[in-house]
Design an enzyme around this catalytic site. Sequence first.
Site, mmCIF file in Angstrom:
data_model
loop_
_atom_site.group_PDB
_atom_site.id
_atom_site.type_symbol
_atom_site.label_atom_id
_atom_site.label_comp_id
_atom_site.label_asym_id
_atom_site.label_seq_id
_atom_site.Cartn_x
_atom_site.Cartn_y
_atom_site.Cartn_z
ATOM 1 N N ASP A 198 1.073 -1.401 -0.536
ATOM 2 C CA ASP A 198 0.315 0.144 -0.335
ATOM 3 C C ASP A 198 0.657 1.323 -0.142
ATOM 4 O O ASP A 198 1.794 1.523 -0.679
ATOM 5 C CB ASP A 198 -0.851 0.233 1.116
ATOM 6 N N HIS A 236 -4.089 5.219 3.997
ATOM 7 C CA HIS A 236 -4.466 3.921 3.837
ATOM 8 C C HIS A 236 -3.900 2.604 4.329
ATOM 9 O O HIS A 236 -4.354 1.718 4.517
ATOM 10 C CB HIS A 236 -4.638 4.119 1.939
ATOM 11 N N SER A 408 -11.542 -1.709 0.430
ATOM 12 C CA SER A 408 -10.318 -1.653 0.959
ATOM 13 C C SER A 408 -9.883 -2.005 2.317
ATOM 14 O O SER A 408 -9.573 -3.002 2.639
ATOM 15 C CB SER A 408 -10.469 0.051 0.690
#
Length: 848
Positions: A198, A236, A408
């Site tokens: 990520d 994230h 996600s």
Amino acid sequence: MRITSGIAATLVLAGAASANLHPRSQETRDFFALHLDDTTSPSHIAQVLGARHEGQIGQLDGHHTFSLPREQTAEFDTLLNDLRTRQKLRRRADGGETSESDDPLDKILWSHKIAPARQRLQKRLPPVSVPYKSLYKRENAQAVDFQKKAMSSLGITDPIFKEQWHLLNTLQPGNDLNVTGLWLEGITGKGVATAVVDDGLDMDSKDLKPNYFAEGSWDFNEGLPDPRPLLLDDKHGTRCCGEIAAAKNDVCGVGVAYDSQISGIRILSKPIDDVDEAAAINYAYQKNDIYSCSWGPIDDGATMDAPGILIKRAMTNGVQKGRGGKGSIYVFAAGNGAAYGDNCNFDGYTNSIYSITVGAIDREGKHPTYSESCSAQLVVAYSSGSGDYIHTTDVGSNKCYSGHGGTSAAGPLAAGSVALALSARPDLTWRDLQYLMVETAIPVSEDDGSWQVLPSGRKFSHDWGFGKVDTYTMVQLAKTWDLVKPQAWLHSPWLRVHQAIPQGDQGLLSRYTVTADQMKEANIAKLEHVTVTMNINHTRRGDISVEMRSPAGIISYLSVARRKDDMPVGYDDWTFMSVAHWGESPIGEWSVIVKDASVNEHSGTFIDWRLNLWGEAVDGTKQTLHPLPDEHDDDHPYEDAHVATTSITPAPTKTEAPTNLDDHHDRPVNAKPKPTATESTQPTEPTEPTEPITPIEDEKKPTNTTGSEAEASPSSTGSDYISSYLPTFGASKRTQIWIYASLVLIVTFFIGLGVYFQLQRLKRRRTIAHDDYEFEMIEDEDESQPMTGASGRTQRRGGELYNAFAGESDEEMFSDDDEEPYRDGLANIQEKDSEDGTSHGGPHQENP
């Protein structure tokens, strides 16, 4: 031909570390990936080519990067093209086998030019939603009591644990991952490492620091060992990490596998090329067990993108050699583009047979509007929707986050469940994990019309996969699971079609029959994945849709029409994947139907296709590993395909798209009858060219008043709805037929009535010229009985009983006055009303 002059050879040490000695500056140099024979030294090839060896590509054995100054690239390209031609001719001459050669260039098994780094991958961030109004909902007392006891027994004091409904839901009991029972058994993820690929991992977070695994981490954006978040939006990855392995302590909440290790592999914060991406998904693949990937090509309903050939090779390498040969486990988020008509089969990461593709379900058990559907989706896991989110760790020493979501967030939760299974049974292979999810997933919303009953008795939905993840049941089954045998496969010949795709209500159908002898020769015992690689030329890609039917009649919607996809291309060697046929017999006729329901100026041609079956080997001892994928697949045999034009009935959408794309409610799907096991297992024999085929959802969903765009799920097809050009009223097929049949009868009656009066008028004109007898007879009839047309019965209009001609004579209805132009009865009535100031509507009567 060799490049031996004009370039000074620069020899460097082989190996992955050497890539860092020469940063890839693609402004002045071009880079090439070469796969070399095991007996060949990369330094020797560099010397022969006059190129610079940049190092091994990650964990891909024999794969190396070489570079040349830009001015030498054209000569090098010519060399590689000549080399490919020579290799192809030699393979054909040797029957597909590569013969020995003393020429060093013949030791180059494969070559590929590296494209410049680019930002093509995006985080699958959640849409914005309104806060969840839990004040209006009452917690279940029994669930609250269990939560208190579990926290006490496990020593959970994390401050936001009670908000982590995805772990233990006290408002909607059962709508969670079902993990607390495993924790109470001591199954908490020990000994398992998950790498979150990520935008970084905050190893200074007190919630992640206890479980941070430095040996499995790397920053490919900066070339540094620590994947520390550096940009303002590098959050994230940390949030995904918290879902999986946030420690049990006094900070934020806990992860699904809160005693497992978590690695960070940073690739999303800068443009990246295929060399680094390939290295990233194999990084430390003997120490990292799971790779959680909550990203992919942009989810805009118009993009169709796949990993490059190097990345495909790295994924194949991961499942074949990772974890000591048991295989790396890749978990991918399905995508957030459903509201824009996107489908996860247009994403080459999520439609890979090596991926566990995970969609979303919200806390109320609804299908969020963002979560994409496709035939490659295996399961769904909890995420944002119905106004709530996933509560997890954030970047910062002691910072939490209450707004994580989208697919996600669903992917990491599934990865955490896999970590628990591996902690209970470390010898599970990558395919065992897929089997366990298929076997234990729980179907949801079974009355939404999206489910098919498979010959195995399991159910599959393009919206939900095999259902939601049930972690407790999966881990319990894992404890005694018989490990599957190695993977076997069957590739059909390339099937040549070369026919124009009809538009409208016709589709182009092509068939291929798999025999028992083929299955025996391929060493396949059980079917798992099915892929179809195809080539279609088209002037507008979004008009195409493709479905596949198995010998048992199970339908896979491989491709859906996308209204936003205006690309003037079709499908170029694109591979679609389906898990819908898991466990069924592949013996019999497989059909692929290509459709173009949009009648417009755009057109296309179905070129060719290939069926690929993947499953468990009969005899694992003689099964070899599948060759690494190649971008040039033209050495295989061709056959002329069986082709027919078949009628199709495009299925309409049931309701309009949501008014607000951020409002997470059930995504509208068409209702269709739930097939019984008997019905679904009956083989379909599409032998007639005019055979009707149940269509994929390829019609455009009407836009709403706010301009929001949405497209129905492919699973929203079925036989409950008739032509998409007519309104459905949200009713079943039987009700729709009744409605439209009634309308047809009414219209036919009025047409007949009109013809009758026209004939009467003509007859009177002919008769009046001779005498008044017929007219006088009508005038003498009983005037107490109102005239109601030919039958004297009242008619329906607008849902009410209405006497269309009550109180009017034929003279009033059809004037023959030669002094005035012809006016119908309504005009006469309106004229009379205007004269006397009254309103005339005729009496309402019931049918006698």
